[in-house]
Write a protein that holds these residues in place. Structure first.
Motif, mmCIF file in Angstrom:
data_model
loop_
_atom_site.group_PDB
_atom_site.id
_atom_site.type_symbol
_atom_site.label_atom_id
_atom_site.label_comp_id
_atom_site.label_asym_id
_atom_site.label_seq_id
_atom_site.Cartn_x
_atom_site.Cartn_y
_atom_site.Cartn_z
ATOM 1 N N ARG A 145 -85.706 30.082 -15.875
ATOM 2 C CA ARG A 145 -85.815 28.742 -16.449
ATOM 3 C C ARG A 145 -86.173 27.771 -15.331
ATOM 4 N N THR A 146 -86.880 26.713 -15.697
ATOM 5 C CA THR A 146 -87.237 25.679 -14.731
ATOM 6 C C THR A 146 -86.850 24.314 -15.270
ATOM 7 N N ARG A 147 -86.806 23.368 -14.371
ATOM 8 C CA ARG A 147 -86.590 21.960 -14.741
ATOM 9 C C ARG A 147 -87.471 21.120 -13.827
ATOM 10 N N LEU A 148 -87.744 19.899 -14.236
ATOM 11 C CA LEU A 148 -88.561 19.018 -13.404
ATOM 12 C C LEU A 148 -87.714 18.436 -12.289
ATOM 13 N N ARG B 171 -93.521 14.906 -10.902
ATOM 14 C CA ARG B 171 -92.323 15.746 -10.878
ATOM 15 C C ARG B 171 -92.758 17.192 -11.015
ATOM 16 N N ARG B 172 -92.399 17.998 -10.064
ATOM 17 C CA ARG B 172 -92.796 19.407 -10.059
ATOM 18 C C ARG B 172 -91.651 20.277 -10.578
ATOM 19 N N PRO B 173 -92.022 21.386 -11.246
ATOM 20 C CA PRO B 173 -90.967 22.278 -11.742
ATOM 21 C C PRO B 173 -90.225 22.968 -10.606
ATOM 22 N N GLU B 174 -88.921 23.150 -10.792
ATOM 23 C CA GLU B 174 -88.114 23.916 -9.844
ATOM 24 C C GLU B 174 -87.299 24.928 -10.635
ATOM 25 N N ILE B 175 -87.036 26.052 -10.015
ATOM 26 C CA ILE B 175 -86.279 27.123 -10.672
ATOM 27 C C ILE B 175 -84.816 26.716 -10.795
ATOM 28 N N VAL B 176 -84.232 26.956 -11.960
ATOM 29 C CA VAL B 176 -82.812 26.726 -12.176
ATOM 30 C C VAL B 176 -82.068 27.923 -11.577
ATOM 31 N N PRO B 177 -81.252 27.702 -10.547
ATOM 32 C CA PRO B 177 -80.543 28.817 -9.911
ATOM 33 C C PRO B 177 -79.721 29.620 -10.923
#
Length: 114
Positions: free
Chosen positions: A8-11, A20-26
């Motif tokens: 899953r990712t979030r901005l 705003r770039r996507p980042e991985i949800v740990p």
């Protein structure tokens, strides 16, 4: 194939341009079980190194040979690989690629006997 690994990712926070770039949800990594996987990608018409080892033939313009009216629609010379859009006809309209993608999907279903 056992499945498809996803996260899953979030901005993230906005950069200096406001993007705003996507980042991985740990901790969100998981595998979705699958018996088969259909990979869809687009390119300008140019042979890809793995084509040779996969018996995918291209014509003199480096377009993939995948006839619309073959045994199965848009099946390449490798019976398990289907192609459409720019890889088969060269640069064209996106609506043509969408149409051919749908026709290739029908060809895939016919090939799989679904």
């Amino acid at each position: 194939v056992e499945g498809v690994k996803v996260v899953r990712t979030r901005l993230g926070e906005a950069d200096e341009n406001g993007r705003r770039r996507p980042e991985i949800v740990p901790g969100s990594e998981e595998v979705i079980p699958a018996d088969a996987v259909v990979v869809a990608f687009g390119f300008q018409a140019s042979p890809i190194p793995w084509f040779e080892g996969s018996s995918i033939e291209v014509c003199e313009r480096n377009l993939v040979k995948a006839p619309e009216h073959g045994r199965f629609a848009f099946q390449t010379t490798n019976e398990k690989i289907f192609a459409g859009g720019d890889m088969v006809r060269g640069s064209d309209l996106v609506v043509t690629a969408i149409y051919e993608g749908r026709q290739a999907a029908e060809g895939m279903l016919d090939y799989l006997g679904v």
